[in-house]
Design a protein around this motif. Structure first.
Motif, mmCIF file in Angstrom:
data_model
loop_
_atom_site.group_PDB
_atom_site.id
_atom_site.type_symbol
_atom_site.label_atom_id
_atom_site.label_comp_id
_atom_site.label_asym_id
_atom_site.label_seq_id
_atom_site.Cartn_x
_atom_site.Cartn_y
_atom_site.Cartn_z
ATOM 1 N N ASP A 1 35.353 19.129 0.564
ATOM 2 C CA ASP A 1 36.504 20.028 0.689
ATOM 3 C C ASP A 1 37.817 19.384 0.265
ATOM 4 O O ASP A 1 38.840 20.071 0.160
ATOM 5 N N MET A 2 37.801 18.099 0.025
ATOM 6 C CA MET A 2 39.025 17.405 -0.388
ATOM 7 C C MET A 2 39.402 17.797 -1.810
ATOM 8 O O MET A 2 38.550 18.145 -2.625
ATOM 9 N N THR A 3 40.688 17.731 -2.109
ATOM 10 C CA THR A 3 41.122 17.914 -3.492
ATOM 11 C C THR A 3 40.766 16.681 -4.292
ATOM 12 O O THR A 3 40.503 15.597 -3.726
ATOM 13 N N MET A 4 40.798 16.800 -5.603
ATOM 14 C CA MET A 4 40.473 15.644 -6.420
ATOM 15 C C MET A 4 41.488 14.522 -6.218
ATOM 16 O O MET A 4 41.128 13.331 -6.204
ATOM 17 N N ASP A 5 42.742 14.849 -6.061
ATOM 18 C CA ASP A 5 43.744 13.816 -5.797
ATOM 19 C C ASP A 5 43.417 13.056 -4.513
ATOM 20 O O ASP A 5 43.550 11.815 -4.461
ATOM 21 N N GLN A 6 42.985 13.782 -3.500
ATOM 22 C CA GLN A 6 42.624 13.133 -2.241
ATOM 23 C C GLN A 6 41.391 12.232 -2.415
ATOM 24 O O GLN A 6 41.313 11.152 -1.825
ATOM 25 N N LYS A 7 40.441 12.671 -3.223
ATOM 26 C CA LYS A 7 39.238 11.871 -3.461
ATOM 27 C C LYS A 7 39.575 10.586 -4.213
ATOM 28 O O LYS A 7 39.042 9.512 -3.897
ATOM 29 N N ILE A 8 40.448 10.675 -5.197
ATOM 30 C CA ILE A 8 40.848 9.482 -5.945
ATOM 31 C C ILE A 8 41.621 8.531 -5.034
ATOM 32 O O ILE A 8 41.439 7.301 -5.085
ATOM 33 N N ASP A 9 42.462 9.074 -4.172
ATOM 34 C CA ASP A 9 43.182 8.235 -3.203
ATOM 35 C C ASP A 9 42.195 7.514 -2.283
ATOM 36 O O ASP A 9 42.374 6.332 -1.952
ATOM 37 N N ALA A 10 41.143 8.225 -1.871
ATOM 38 C CA ALA A 10 40.140 7.615 -0.994
ATOM 39 C C ALA A 10 39.386 6.495 -1.722
ATOM 40 O O ALA A 10 39.085 5.447 -1.125
ATOM 41 N N LEU A 11 39.094 6.707 -3.002
ATOM 42 C CA LEU A 11 38.420 5.674 -3.775
ATOM 43 C C LEU A 11 39.341 4.466 -3.968
ATOM 44 O O LEU A 11 38.891 3.311 -3.926
ATOM 45 N N TYR A 12 40.614 4.742 -4.167
ATOM 46 C CA TYR A 12 41.605 3.667 -4.283
ATOM 47 C C TYR A 12 41.631 2.843 -2.987
ATOM 48 O O TYR A 12 41.613 1.597 -3.023
ATOM 49 N N ASP A 13 41.652 3.503 -1.857
ATOM 50 C CA ASP A 13 41.696 2.803 -0.571
ATOM 51 C C ASP A 13 40.439 1.961 -0.357
ATOM 52 O O ASP A 13 40.506 0.854 0.212
ATOM 53 N N LEU A 14 39.292 2.469 -0.801
ATOM 54 C CA LEU A 14 38.046 1.698 -0.701
ATOM 55 C C LEU A 14 38.131 0.453 -1.576
ATOM 56 O O LEU A 14 37.676 -0.635 -1.184
ATOM 57 N N SER B 1 46.714 -0.497 -14.989
ATOM 58 C CA SER B 1 46.834 -1.953 -15.056
ATOM 59 C C SER B 1 45.520 -2.602 -14.640
ATOM 60 O O SER B 1 44.884 -2.190 -13.676
ATOM 61 N N ARG B 2 45.120 -3.656 -15.356
ATOM 62 C CA ARG B 2 43.873 -4.344 -15.001
ATOM 63 C C ARG B 2 44.000 -5.098 -13.681
ATOM 64 O O ARG B 2 43.004 -5.557 -13.128
ATOM 65 N N TYR B 3 45.238 -5.230 -13.168
ATOM 66 C CA TYR B 3 45.448 -5.860 -11.866
ATOM 67 C C TYR B 3 45.401 -4.852 -10.722
ATOM 68 O O TYR B 3 45.466 -5.231 -9.560
ATOM 69 N N ASN B 4 45.287 -3.576 -11.032
ATOM 70 C CA ASN B 4 45.253 -2.536 -10.011
ATOM 71 C C ASN B 4 43.886 -2.535 -9.317
ATOM 72 O O ASN B 4 42.850 -2.688 -9.975
ATOM 73 N N PRO B 5 43.845 -2.369 -7.995
ATOM 74 C CA PRO B 5 42.551 -2.452 -7.291
ATOM 75 C C PRO B 5 41.530 -1.407 -7.746
ATOM 76 O O PRO B 5 40.339 -1.717 -7.845
ATOM 77 N N LEU B 6 41.949 -0.174 -8.035
ATOM 78 C CA LEU B 6 40.990 0.828 -8.493
ATOM 79 C C LEU B 6 40.487 0.481 -9.886
ATOM 80 O O LEU B 6 39.297 0.656 -10.191
#
Length: 723
Positions: A280-293, A332-337
């Protein structure tokens, strides 16, 4: 559940087979001797002309202008579709008839189903890979999961076309014909298009690849510069001597690049991480969750030093972590995602699991076939493993592929690391010209668990996996390893086992420096040779000089070893690490029973341990003491989990009657080179330089290396197994 092909097709094939048997008999071992088909010189072109059920494909061949090719001498394999398969293709593509297909596409369709060597289905392994005339993979899977209406196992090509059992293995003068039920259509798209067409099951990963711009980085395919400068080198080299035999080496035709993605489907994220993801999450929310992981996986000080996150950018005075660890810097290649996704991408193309891991010559009673390869996340490695042993309850599947798996052992405090199970997507294309993708049932990370537990072990690394070009250009694992050395190995026509032996011009491999008078030579795999996996890389020349990078391992101190087969005509080379010479030159001409090594062996191939085999002459205690003597001299015996020889045609299979364990043979050993202090965010190098006189020519072989954490093999360490 087993898949079945249409009963109508099967019935038609049976009737057609009956007509062929009546009108055009072919070889059948069950026939009486006086009923054998007397061959009359039928070519592939004649086969299409004489058999009406291939009239549609015959017209495709004619429009392509390839009938003369099918009438010419050679040793080929043709997979022609029956008329019903062509009709299905015409409907799918919206063509009214074969005449509507562009002539150029007709040419592509013919080349897609033509292999330049003879293949019989009874010689195929469960997953077999060849290259067609387009230089694209032909992947044939015969695993019992797909059967025809009679319950007979089918061989399926590129997960599209099934070889019709009643009609297969039909010999003709210039090869063999295997009729198929569908047209073999090659996927000639580049990576982004492949993922765009097939991402309905992995929308989150696909969107993340787009937002990080990693999707755009998957476009590299063929090095057009090589098409020009390869002409500075002759196409073949004659009688290159490596080991006990001479080989002809072929110059690689092309220099392809490729990528393999390990993708976590949406469903897995929902099930594994329900506290982070839901539908039920929006895609933006899903990408944010993947970023946090991703942040969770790499938010530690060691990761910061490995990947240079703690370095300061001169212009701003801030660290790269301060600058790029936010959701607005995904490119950026230094970005965690970006780092997280990069670790899911290999720098080489594995179009099928047949090439994922070299399983030949591994005694699976003692070890699982394993490869350590680099990823698109710099300074990282990934562990690919085919798990055979069932003693580990953490592994649910026998003979399945896992990533970053580790059984419980003393090196990880007896904690089982399950890793991720790899599967091939169903009902979708999973490879194209330069990209392949597989599904994994958990996320992957070069995190503390991977670095401190999975990689805290003796890492045995096949030199054939060190350079992506060997995989991308079908040089690694080319041909049938069960075929012994034969006349084709010293011929420009290619080996009878399929494929060629290769020599690599200077500059062909990335991150390798080769002197002008050095030949990098790769012999095809042969299971009867005492090279791990059957294949070996030979450095040839009177004064060779080669420098290349060490594989990526976590920061720490490691013992570096080279494994090899000693022969009287081998070379002597000085080994350097990071430009510094390491000990005395490495002499590959004497065996482990030589006084300089001090090994106790029962002849060249005899068993050493009498408690393991009645022909052995030494006790376990004597061999344990001898191992200490060898280690003091800078050597180890060869491993017990590797053997040469073969019992049967499938890989791997060990038999004490027909195979020789490396541990028992006195000219197989491992030489300690030095202790290497691996530093964070640093590429370390090995240099090999001949110290023979300029008039002598001895080859230095690169079979496998080992990197072993010092807390395992050093003074006061945990101790090392013999496998």
């Amino acid at each position: 559940m087993k898949n079945k092909i249409s009963p109508i097709l099967s019935m038609g094939a049976v009737l057609f087979s009956f007509m062929l048997t009546t009108l055009f008999p072919s070889c059948n071992d069950d026939l009486a001797a006086d009923s054998y088909y007397t061959f009359t010189g039928e070519m592939m072109s004649d086969f299409l002309n004489n058999h009406e059920d291939f009239s549609q494909f015959r017209r495709i061949v004619e429009r392509a202008g390839r009938m003369d090719l099918l009438a010419s001498r050679g040793a080929r394999t043709l997979f022609p579709p029956v008329n019903s398969g062509v009709e299905d293709f015409l409907k799918e593509r919206g063509y009214a008839s074969v005449e509507d297909i562009p002539a150029s596409f007709c040419d592509t369709l013919v080349k897609a189903c033509l292999v330049e060597r003879t293949l019989y289905t009874y010689n195929l392994s469960e997953t077999h890979q060849e290259s067609n005339q387009l230089d694209l993979p032909v992947i044939i899977v015969t695993d019992g999961d797909t059967v025809d209406a009679n319950g007979m196992t089918l061989s399926v090509i590129n997960r599209r076309a099934a070889i019709i059992n009643e009609l297969k293995n039909d010999s003709v003068e210039n090869g063999v014909v295997h009729p198929v039920d569908k047209v073999i259509v090659p996927n000639t798209s580049l990576g982004a298009s492949l993922l765009d067409d097939n991402h309905k099951d992995f929308t989150i990963f696909y969107e993340a690849l787009k937002r990080t711009a990693l999707l755009d980085s998957l476009s590299r395919y063929r090095d057009d510069d090589y098409e020009v400068w390869k002409n500075n080198y002759k196409e073949f080299t004659q009688s290159m001597h490596i080991g006990n035999e001479d080989y002809v080496g072929k110059r690689p035709d092309h220099r392809y690049s490729g990528f393999t993605l390990f993708i976590v489907p949406d469903k897995v994220l929902y099930e594994k991480y329900p506290d982070r993801f839901n539908e039920d999450m929006t895609m933006d929310q899903k990408i944010d969750a993947l970023y946090d992981l991703a942040v969770e996986k790499y938010n530690d000080n060691t990761s910061a030093s490995i990947f240079g996150l703690d370095k300061t950018e001169p212009a701003s005075g801030k660290t790269y972590k301060e600058l790029y660890w936010d959701k607005s810097s995904l490119k950026s290649r230094y970005n965690p995602l970006n780092m997280f996704l990069s670790y899911h991408i290999l720098d080489r193309l594995f179009t099928s699991t047949a090439k994922l891991i070299n399983c030949w010559q591994i005694n699976t009673a003692y070890a699982d076939p394993t490869e350590w390869v680099g990823t698109m996340l710099d300074f990282s490695s990934i562990k690919l493993e085919k798990v055979y042993r069932t003693i580990d309850p953490a592994v649910e599947y026998e003979r399945e592929f896992y990533i970053n798996h580790s059984e419980a052992c003393m090196y990880n405090n007896y904690e089982r690391i399950r890793g991720a199970h790899l599967t091939t997507p169903e009902n979708a294309d999973n490879f194209s010209l330069n990209v392949a993708y597989y599904y994994v049932d958990d996320v992957l990370a070069y995190d503390q668990t991977m670095r401190n537990k999975v990689m805290n072990t003796r890492m045995r690394i096949d030199f054939m996996t060190l350079w992506p070009e060997l995989t991308n250009n079908n040089i690694r694992l080319a041909g049938n390893p069960t075929q012994a050395y034969n006349s084709g190995d010293n011929s420009e026509d290619g080996t009878e086992a399929g494929g060629f032996n290769y020599y690599l011009p200077p500059g062909y491999l990335r991150n390798v420096s080769i002197s002008d008078n050095t030949t990098f030579f790769i012999s095809r795999p042969i299971v009867y040779w005492s090279n791990m996996g059957g294949d070996v890389l030979g450095i040839l020349g009177t004064s060779y000089d080669v420098t290349f990078r060490l594989p990526n391992v976590p920061p720490g101190t490691y013992e570096l070893r080279l494994g090899y087969c000693a022969l009287v005509d081998r070379g002597i080379g000085q080994v350097y690490v990071d430009g510094i010479p390491q000990g005395i030159p490495m002499d590959m001409r004497y065996s482990a029973s030589d006084a300089r090594v001090g090994g106790l062996y029962n002849g060249g191939k005899g068993w050493r341990n009498k408690e393991e085999n009645s022909s052995g002459i030494y006790t376990s205690e004597e061999l344990e003491e001898n191992a200490r003597v060898m280690k003091n001299n800078g050597y180890y015996s060869a491993p017990k989990s590797v053997f040469y020889g073969n019992d049967g045609n499938d890989a791997p299979r060990y038999s004490a009657n027909t195979c020789t364990i490396y541990y028992n043979q006195d000219n197989l050993m491992r030489r300690k080179i030095c202790n290497v202090e691996v530093k964070a965010n640093t590429h370390h190098t090995i240099r090999l330089r001949s110290v023979l006189t300029s008039s002598e020519s001895g080859n230095f072989t690169l079979d496998y290396m080992e990197l072993v954490p010092i807390d395992i093999c050093g003074a006061g360490g945990l101790g090392e197994d013999l496998y």
